[in-house]
Design an enzyme around this catalytic site. Structure first.
Site, PDB file in Angstrom:
ATOM      1  N   HIS A  79       0.847  -1.209   0.000  1.00 15.92           N
ATOM      2  CA  HIS A  79       0.000   0.000   0.000  1.00 15.92           C
ATOM      3  C   HIS A  79       0.881   1.258   0.000  1.00 15.92           C
ATOM      4  O   HIS A  79       0.839   2.083   0.913  1.00 15.92           O
ATOM      5  CB  HIS A  79      -0.903  -0.001   1.232  1.00 15.92           C
ATOM      6  CG  HIS A  79      -2.351   0.229   0.902  1.00 15.92           C
ATOM      7  ND1 HIS A  79      -3.105  -0.668   0.173  1.00 15.92           N
ATOM      8  CD2 HIS A  79      -3.183   1.268   1.190  1.00 15.92           C
ATOM      9  CE1 HIS A  79      -4.335  -0.217   0.048  1.00 15.92           C
ATOM     10  NE2 HIS A  79      -4.412   0.967   0.638  1.00 15.92           N
TER      11      HIS A  79
ATOM     12  N   ASP B 276      -3.016   7.518  -1.492  1.00 16.98           N
ATOM     13  CA  ASP B 276      -4.327   7.187  -2.067  1.00 16.98           C
ATOM     14  C   ASP B 276      -4.101   6.678  -3.490  1.00 16.98           C
ATOM     15  O   ASP B 276      -3.069   6.957  -4.115  1.00 16.98           O
ATOM     16  CB  ASP B 276      -5.244   8.417  -2.084  1.00 16.98           C
ATOM     17  CG  ASP B 276      -6.723   8.041  -2.128  1.00 16.98           C
ATOM     18  OD1 ASP B 276      -7.022   6.831  -2.300  1.00 16.98           O
ATOM     19  OD2 ASP B 276      -7.577   8.934  -1.993  1.00 16.98           O
TER      20      ASP B 276
ATOM     21  N   ARG C 222      -4.733  -2.597  -9.636  1.00 15.94           N
ATOM     22  CA  ARG C 222      -5.456  -3.272 -10.724  1.00 15.94           C
ATOM     23  C   ARG C 222      -4.830  -2.966 -12.082  1.00 15.94           C
ATOM     24  O   ARG C 222      -4.878  -3.786 -12.990  1.00 15.94           O
ATOM     25  CB  ARG C 222      -6.937  -2.893 -10.665  1.00 15.94           C
ATOM     26  CG  ARG C 222      -7.656  -3.539  -9.482  1.00 15.94           C
ATOM     27  CD  ARG C 222      -9.147  -3.271  -9.484  1.00 15.94           C
ATOM     28  NE  ARG C 222      -9.481  -1.899  -9.153  1.00 15.94           N
ATOM     29  CZ  ARG C 222      -9.562  -1.414  -7.917  1.00 15.94           C
ATOM     30  NH1 ARG C 222      -9.333  -2.199  -6.862  1.00 15.94           N
ATOM     31  NH2 ARG C 222      -9.895  -0.149  -7.692  1.00 15.94           N
TER      32      ARG C 222
ATOM     33  N   TYR D 130     -14.283  -9.887  -3.336  1.00 18.80           N
ATOM     34  CA  TYR D 130     -12.950  -9.375  -3.661  1.00 18.80           C
ATOM     35  C   TYR D 130     -12.254  -8.874  -2.399  1.00 18.80           C
ATOM     36  O   TYR D 130     -11.109  -9.251  -2.096  1.00 18.80           O
ATOM     37  CB  TYR D 130     -13.097  -8.268  -4.694  1.00 18.80           C
ATOM     38  CG  TYR D 130     -11.871  -7.471  -5.053  1.00 18.80           C
ATOM     39  CD1 TYR D 130     -10.630  -8.062  -5.235  1.00 18.80           C
ATOM     40  CD2 TYR D 130     -11.974  -6.085  -5.250  1.00 18.80           C
ATOM     41  CE1 TYR D 130      -9.525  -7.317  -5.592  1.00 18.80           C
ATOM     42  CE2 TYR D 130     -10.881  -5.322  -5.609  1.00 18.80           C
ATOM     43  CZ  TYR D 130      -9.649  -5.942  -5.773  1.00 18.80           C
ATOM     44  OH  TYR D 130      -8.559  -5.188  -6.126  1.00 18.80           O
ATOM     45  N   TYR D 131     -12.959  -8.048  -1.645  1.00 22.11           N
ATOM     46  CA  TYR D 131     -12.377  -7.528  -0.411  1.00 22.11           C
ATOM     47  C   TYR D 131     -12.093  -8.653   0.584  1.00 22.11           C
ATOM     48  O   TYR D 131     -11.048  -8.678   1.244  1.00 22.11           O
ATOM     49  CB  TYR D 131     -13.315  -6.503   0.218  1.00 22.11           C
ATOM     50  CG  TYR D 131     -13.359  -5.165  -0.499  1.00 22.11           C
ATOM     51  CD1 TYR D 131     -12.268  -4.704  -1.227  1.00 22.11           C
ATOM     52  CD2 TYR D 131     -14.491  -4.359  -0.438  1.00 22.11           C
ATOM     53  CE1 TYR D 131     -12.306  -3.484  -1.875  1.00 22.11           C
ATOM     54  CE2 TYR D 131     -14.541  -3.134  -1.083  1.00 22.11           C
ATOM     55  CZ  TYR D 131     -13.439  -2.694  -1.802  1.00 22.11           C
ATOM     56  OH  TYR D 131     -13.480  -1.490  -2.441  1.00 22.11           O
TER      57      TYR D 131
END
Length: 503
Positions: free
Chosen positions: A223, A227, A234, A265-266
């Protein structure tokens, strides 16, 4: 997304083997094989109709990818703005609205899927992230743009109201991001497939689909940005799949499928990020979503093939512009998609003609076999006549079957094979098929099934009609005069003495 403090540490990057993510090729083999099978079907269909990079299917797939990858993050983009941006990016004329934010996302996806042989490095990723936030803000909040995150607070993904937050994931500290990303980018370069589809270097056994799945969970676990991590992650998947399949035309939208399965997905991603470094279950789930995306795209191409076949018919060759406009609307709506069917009033609104002209036009399209007529009087409706499309209407009643040894009661198949066997058993040795040429046939119905009619022509000759091509379901044992024009048969029942039908 919020940043909160936590003492829990069940995360994958805390595992001793991080970042060496692995999967069981044997356990994932069936899932990966099914994806490759469906992808092959999709490629074959695309090749059959010569889909190009600027075809409608390709444009729609690109637009779907842009809208869906934003929608996964809760952002709804205007379809008109996205389509206009995609067309401009592909070098097509577009007069629609523009939006810098949308253009940036289109640029990122286009770069990821077309410049697949350019190195993926820190600079490229930072340029992607800058393109997503051209104003330097996410909403009204200023964020770090064009660089990895550098805040001291832990990066967390949470949901819920203040005071009732649920922590879904905690990423590595910002100070560790440059090192973590250096490992990831080196692995991505080392595992890049060669142009012939084989891995370029170190891991000769790493499957290309599995590589895309691993790349996604690895990047999302780091991550690295303040943002935009989901959209960039993806895009990395798109790039990895592009490097593997070497497909010149985008045919499917994986993000559209992930949006459809958003909750799953999450959950799948979260489970992988909380597990150990064996990510087999994530690879299997990811392969299943790729398969589903190919199935959806295959259905879209089926519709494109049906439309092409429809317009390639001789009976559609000399249509005027208003006929083509109406028929295209019906075709675009799909099977049952034109709610309520077409009537004269709707035809008038679509074309601006008089009622008399609308009635005449509709009659002409029915006579040509391009429209099907249903109902009578004010309840009459018209439906585009595409083989296999039911438009949600009840199917035609099953033909009557007389108690006669000469007649075939449906043998359980819907092919013409059973009909041919029945006619051969009745002594017919010269059997042809109708619909391939304009012709007239005279003779009695000798056999009938749920899908085909066998008509005797005398002197050992017979013809097989597909019921879907006939204007009416013949009566068993009836003497018929069938006129075929442009693949459609008009059925006229005649008396036994009106013509020497058995010549």
């Amino acid at each position: 997304m919020m940043w909160l403090m936590t003492n829990s540490s069940p995360w994958i990057w805390r595992r001793p083997n991080w970042p060496h993510l692995t999967y069981s090729a044997g356990d994932a083999a069936a899932d990966l094989a099914e994806t490759y099978r469906m992808h092959g079907v999709l490629e074959g269909k695309a090749a059959a109709i010569g889909l190009g990079a600027t075809s409608q299917v390709a444009l729609d797939a690109m637009a779907d990818e842009v809208m869906a990858t934003a929608a996964i993050e809760g952002e709804q983009l205007s379809a008109d703005v996205v389509r206009s941006s995609v067309m401009r990016r592909l070098g097509l004329a577009a007069s629609g609205p523009t939006n810098r934010h949308v253009d940036g996302l289109v640029d990122v996806i286009n770069d990821a899927t077309t410049a697949i042989d350019q190195a993926l490095d820190e600079d490229r990723l930072c340029r992607w992230q800058s393109a997503l936030f051209p104003g330097g803000t996410s909403g009204i909040q200023r964020i770090a743009v064009g660089r990895y995150r550098d805040h001291d607070d832990p990066m967390q993904i949470v949901s819920g109201l203040p005071g009732q937050e649920v922590v879904h994931y905690v990423a590595p500290a910002s100070k560790d991001v440059p090192t973590q990303m250096a490992h990831f980018l080196q692995w991505f370069a080392d595992s890049k497939p060669a142009r012939n589809g084989a891995p370029a270097s170190k891991d000769k056994t790493l499957d290309g689909l599995a590589r895309a799945a691993i790349a996604h969970v690895w990047f999302e676990s780091i991550h690295p940005f303040e943002d935009g991590n989901g959209r960039i992650g993806r895009a990395i998947v798109d790039m990895a799949l592009g490097q593997h399949f070497r497909q010149p035309v985008r045919l499917y939208s994986l993000s559209r499928q992930l949006k459809t399965a958003r909750s799953g997905y999450y959950d799948a991603l979260n489970q992988a990020q909380r597990g150990d470094t064996d990510v087999t279950q994530w690879v299997r789930w990811f392969a299943g979503q790729c398969t589903a995306a190919c199935i959806v795209a295959s259905q879209v191409i089926d519709q494109a093939i049906e439309k092409k076949r429809f317009w390639d018919q001789d009976r559609a060759a000399d249509l005027n512009n208003r006929h083509r406009k109406v028929l295209q609307r019906l075709l675009d709506a799909g099977d049952g998609g034109f709610e309520g069917g077409l009537n004269a009033e709707k035809f008038i609104k679509m074309t601006g003609v008089s009622k008399a002209t609308a009635t005449r036009d509709l009659g002409d399209l029915v006579d040509r076999g391009l429209l099907r007529k249903q109902g009578e009087g004010k309840a009459v409706r018209y439906y585009v006549d595409v083989p296999g499309w039911s438009h949600g209407l009840p199917s035609a009643p099953a033909p009557e079957v007389a108690d006669s040894p000469e007649l075939l009661v449906d043998d359980g198949t819907r092919s013409d094979a059973g009909m041919r066997r029945a006619l051969e058993a009745l002594g017919f040795i010269d059997i042809e098929y109708s619909g391939t040429r304009d012709h007239q046939y005279f003779g009695p119905v000798k056999a009938i099934s749920a899908s085909h009619v066998g008509q005797g022509l005398g002197r050992g000759k017979a013809v097989i009609h597909d019921l879907r091509t006939l204007s009416a379901v013949p009566r068993v044992g009836a003497n018929l005069e069938v006129h075929f024009r442009s693949g459609r048969g008009t059925v006229i029942e005649v008396g036994p003495h009106e013509r020497d039908l058995q010549r």
